[in-house]
Design a protein around this motif. Structure first.
Motif, PDB file in Angstrom:
ATOM      1  N   PRO A   1      10.477  -3.093  -1.375  1.00 42.21           N
ATOM      2  CA  PRO A   1      10.974  -3.873  -2.511  1.00 42.21           C
ATOM      3  C   PRO A   1      11.394  -5.279  -2.094  1.00 42.21           C
ATOM      4  CG  PRO A   1      12.691  -2.427  -1.729  1.00 42.21           C
ATOM      5  CD  PRO A   1      11.447  -2.111  -0.924  1.00 42.21           C
ATOM      6  N   ASN A   2      11.398  -6.171  -3.072  1.00 37.69           N
ATOM      7  CA  ASN A   2      11.919  -7.542  -2.875  1.00 37.69           C
ATOM      8  C   ASN A   2      11.230  -8.303  -1.756  1.00 37.69           C
ATOM      9  OD1 ASN A   2      14.088  -7.287  -4.856  1.00 37.69           O
ATOM     10  ND2 ASN A   2      14.967  -5.831  -3.402  1.00 37.69           N
ATOM     11  N   ASN A   3       9.927  -8.209  -1.675  1.00 38.32           N
ATOM     12  CA  ASN A   3       9.189  -8.913  -0.631  1.00 38.32           C
ATOM     13  C   ASN A   3       8.265 -10.001  -1.158  1.00 38.32           C
ATOM     14  OD1 ASN A   3       9.741  -7.785   2.139  1.00 38.32           O
ATOM     15  ND2 ASN A   3       9.433  -5.908   0.967  1.00 38.32           N
ATOM     16  N   GLN A   4       8.333 -10.276  -2.455  1.00 38.42           N
ATOM     17  CA  GLN A   4       7.479 -11.295  -3.070  1.00 38.42           C
ATOM     18  C   GLN A   4       5.993 -11.010  -2.861  1.00 38.42           C
ATOM     19  OE1 GLN A   4       8.967 -13.682  -5.037  1.00 38.42           O
ATOM     20  NE2 GLN A   4      10.758 -12.460  -4.542  1.00 38.42           N
ATOM     21  N   LEU A   5       5.629  -9.732  -2.717  1.00 39.81           N
ATOM     22  CA  LEU A   5       4.226  -9.357  -2.536  1.00 39.81           C
ATOM     23  C   LEU A   5       3.435  -9.688  -3.794  1.00 39.81           C
ATOM     24  CD1 LEU A   5       4.628  -5.814  -0.942  1.00 39.81           C
ATOM     25  CD2 LEU A   5       4.071  -7.947   0.236  1.00 39.81           C
ATOM     26  N   THR A   6       2.298 -10.353  -3.616  1.00 35.69           N
ATOM     27  CA  THR A   6       1.415 -10.644  -4.749  1.00 35.69           C
ATOM     28  C   THR A   6       0.207  -9.715  -4.735  1.00 35.69           C
ATOM     29  OG1 THR A   6       0.308 -12.369  -3.475  1.00 35.69           O
ATOM     30  CG2 THR A   6       2.121 -13.062  -4.917  1.00 35.69           C
ATOM     31  N   THR A   7      -0.088  -9.151  -3.573  1.00 32.03           N
ATOM     32  CA  THR A   7      -1.168  -8.166  -3.458  1.00 32.03           C
ATOM     33  C   THR A   7      -0.744  -7.083  -2.480  1.00 32.03           C
ATOM     34  OG1 THR A   7      -2.250  -9.346  -1.647  1.00 32.03           O
ATOM     35  CG2 THR A   7      -3.013  -9.848  -3.884  1.00 32.03           C
ATOM     36  N   LEU A   8      -1.369  -5.953  -2.633  1.00 26.30           N
ATOM     37  CA  LEU A   8      -1.174  -4.831  -1.724  1.00 26.30           C
ATOM     38  C   LEU A   8      -2.533  -4.568  -1.096  1.00 26.30           C
ATOM     39  CD1 LEU A   8       1.137  -2.881  -0.977  1.00 26.30           C
ATOM     40  CD2 LEU A   8       0.263  -1.341  -2.715  1.00 26.30           C
ATOM     41  N   PRO A   9      -2.631  -4.563   0.222  1.00 24.39           N
ATOM     42  CA  PRO A   9      -3.947  -4.407   0.849  1.00 24.39           C
ATOM     43  C   PRO A   9      -4.542  -3.017   0.637  1.00 24.39           C
ATOM     44  CG  PRO A   9      -2.225  -4.329   2.512  1.00 24.39           C
ATOM     45  CD  PRO A   9      -1.553  -4.667   1.203  1.00 24.39           C
ATOM     46  N   GLU A  10      -5.852  -2.951   0.665  1.00 21.81           N
ATOM     47  CA  GLU A  10      -6.550  -1.667   0.531  1.00 21.81           C
ATOM     48  C   GLU A  10      -6.151  -0.702   1.647  1.00 21.81           C
ATOM     49  OE1 GLU A  10      -8.653  -0.463  -1.833  1.00 21.81           O
ATOM     50  OE2 GLU A  10      -8.501  -2.277  -3.040  1.00 21.81           O
ATOM     51  N   THR A  11      -5.644  -1.223   2.755  1.00 23.91           N
ATOM     52  CA  THR A  11      -5.228  -0.355   3.858  1.00 23.91           C
ATOM     53  C   THR A  11      -4.060   0.542   3.477  1.00 23.91           C
ATOM     54  OG1 THR A  11      -3.923  -2.189   4.754  1.00 23.91           O
ATOM     55  CG2 THR A  11      -6.100  -1.809   5.732  1.00 23.91           C
ATOM     56  N   ILE A  12      -3.458   0.331   2.302  1.00 26.02           N
ATOM     57  CA  ILE A  12      -2.412   1.245   1.848  1.00 26.02           C
ATOM     58  C   ILE A  12      -2.971   2.665   1.763  1.00 26.02           C
ATOM     59  CG2 ILE A  12      -2.832   0.912  -0.638  1.00 26.02           C
ATOM     60  CD1 ILE A  12       0.633   1.268   0.969  1.00 26.02           C
ATOM     61  N   GLY A  13      -4.261   2.771   1.555  1.00 22.86           N
ATOM     62  CA  GLY A  13      -4.905   4.077   1.471  1.00 22.86           C
ATOM     63  C   GLY A  13      -4.881   4.856   2.777  1.00 22.86           C
ATOM     64  N   LEU A  14      -4.526   4.196   3.881  1.00 19.98           N
ATOM     65  CA  LEU A  14      -4.437   4.872   5.183  1.00 19.98           C
ATOM     66  C   LEU A  14      -3.149   5.689   5.326  1.00 19.98           C
ATOM     67  CD1 LEU A  14      -5.749   2.010   7.505  1.00 19.98           C
ATOM     68  CD2 LEU A  14      -7.015   3.993   6.637  1.00 19.98           C
ATOM     69  N   PHE A  15      -2.190   5.454   4.441  1.00 14.65           N
ATOM     70  CA  PHE A  15      -0.910   6.166   4.493  1.00 14.65           C
ATOM     71  C   PHE A  15      -1.038   7.480   3.715  1.00 14.65           C
ATOM     72  CE2 PHE A  15       0.122   1.821   5.430  1.00 14.65           C
ATOM     73  CZ  PHE A  15       1.230   1.854   6.248  1.00 14.65           C
ATOM     74  N   THR A  16      -1.910   8.332   4.164  1.00 14.36           N
ATOM     75  CA  THR A  16      -2.319   9.513   3.397  1.00 14.36           C
ATOM     76  C   THR A  16      -1.223  10.567   3.219  1.00 14.36           C
ATOM     77  OG1 THR A  16      -3.252  10.450   5.398  1.00 14.36           O
ATOM     78  CG2 THR A  16      -4.760   9.260   3.933  1.00 14.36           C
ATOM     79  N   ASN A  17      -0.142  10.490   3.990  1.00 17.41           N
ATOM     80  CA  ASN A  17       0.931  11.466   3.850  1.00 17.41           C
ATOM     81  C   ASN A  17       2.157  10.909   3.134  1.00 17.41           C
ATOM     82  OD1 ASN A  17      -0.110  13.915   4.954  1.00 17.41           O
ATOM     83  ND2 ASN A  17      -0.115  12.895   6.943  1.00 17.41           N
ATOM     84  N   LEU A  18       2.022   9.740   2.531  1.00 17.44           N
ATOM     85  CA  LEU A  18       3.147   9.171   1.791  1.00 17.44           C
ATOM     86  C   LEU A  18       3.549  10.099   0.653  1.00 17.44           C
ATOM     87  CD1 LEU A  18       2.666   5.335   1.142  1.00 17.44           C
ATOM     88  CD2 LEU A  18       4.284   6.462   2.656  1.00 17.44           C
ATOM     89  N   THR A  19       4.834  10.325   0.537  1.00 14.94           N
ATOM     90  CA  THR A  19       5.353  11.063  -0.606  1.00 14.94           C
ATOM     91  C   THR A  19       6.165  10.137  -1.517  1.00 14.94           C
ATOM     92  OG1 THR A  19       7.328  11.748   0.611  1.00 14.94           O
ATOM     93  CG2 THR A  19       5.426  13.257   0.628  1.00 14.94           C
ATOM     94  N   ARG A  20       6.621   9.008  -0.978  1.00 16.52           N
ATOM     95  CA  ARG A  20       7.407   8.045  -1.751  1.00 16.52           C
ATOM     96  C   ARG A  20       6.963   6.630  -1.393  1.00 16.52           C
ATOM     97  NH1 ARG A  20      12.586   7.174  -4.178  1.00 16.52           N
ATOM     98  NH2 ARG A  20      13.321   5.096  -3.657  1.00 16.52           N
TER      99      ARG A  20
END
Length: 162
Positions: free
Chosen positions: A25-44
């Protein structure tokens, strides 16, 4: 970057498979990289208070995700494949710029909490009745002419007044 260089770069990424919680939160992110898909065990995943206008398609790879907070961003649309996040229990999309939701969202039958507050939605489809586990629905700042009849079948809701 050529295909070989991209492959080398991906191979050099650390193993994210043990990460279960990601708070950004609160990081001024304008995009989220496609590599977010590598976090396959994220629950939150917490992306509150950024400047995201879209979520990457790769977010649907997070099939273990139970809690997704994307409150106070600038989201205008959600990926059509959003319904693949079938383990979602809590979804906070409040304070964005959504005018419509993908049909697949009504297949998230494990949802117990759904916050759609302060968007630009003008209607909820009757398919919201598919969310039979829903206990909290927040749509306080939306302007609806009427609520779907299917809401009467949902037990224990905190429903807004129209």
């Amino acid at each position: 970057m050529g295909a070989e260089s991209q492959g080398e770069a991906l191979a050099a990424l650390p193993d994210f498979s043990n990460v279960t919680v990601l708070d950004l939160p609160n990081n001024q992110l304008t995009t989220l990289p496609e590599t977010i898909g590598l976090f396959t065990n994220l629950t939150r995943l917490n992306l509150d208070d950024n400047q995201l206008t879209v979520l990457p398609d790769a977010i649907v790879n997070l099939t273990k995700l139970q809690i997704l907070h994307v409150n106070r961003n600038r989201l205008m649309v959600l990926p059509d494949t959003f319904g693949n996040l079938t383990e979602l229990d809590a979804l906070d999309l409040g304070s964005n710029q959504l005018t419509v939701l993908p049909d697949a969202i009504w297949n998230l039958t494990n949802l117990t909490q759904l916050d759609l507050d302060d968007n630009q939605l003008t209607a909820l489809p009757d398919a919201i009745g598919n969310l039979t586990e829903l206990h909290l629905l927040e749509v306080d700042d939306e302007v609806f002419e009427a609520l779907p009849e299917s809401l009467q079948y949902l037990a224990d809701e905190e429903l807004p007044e129209v």
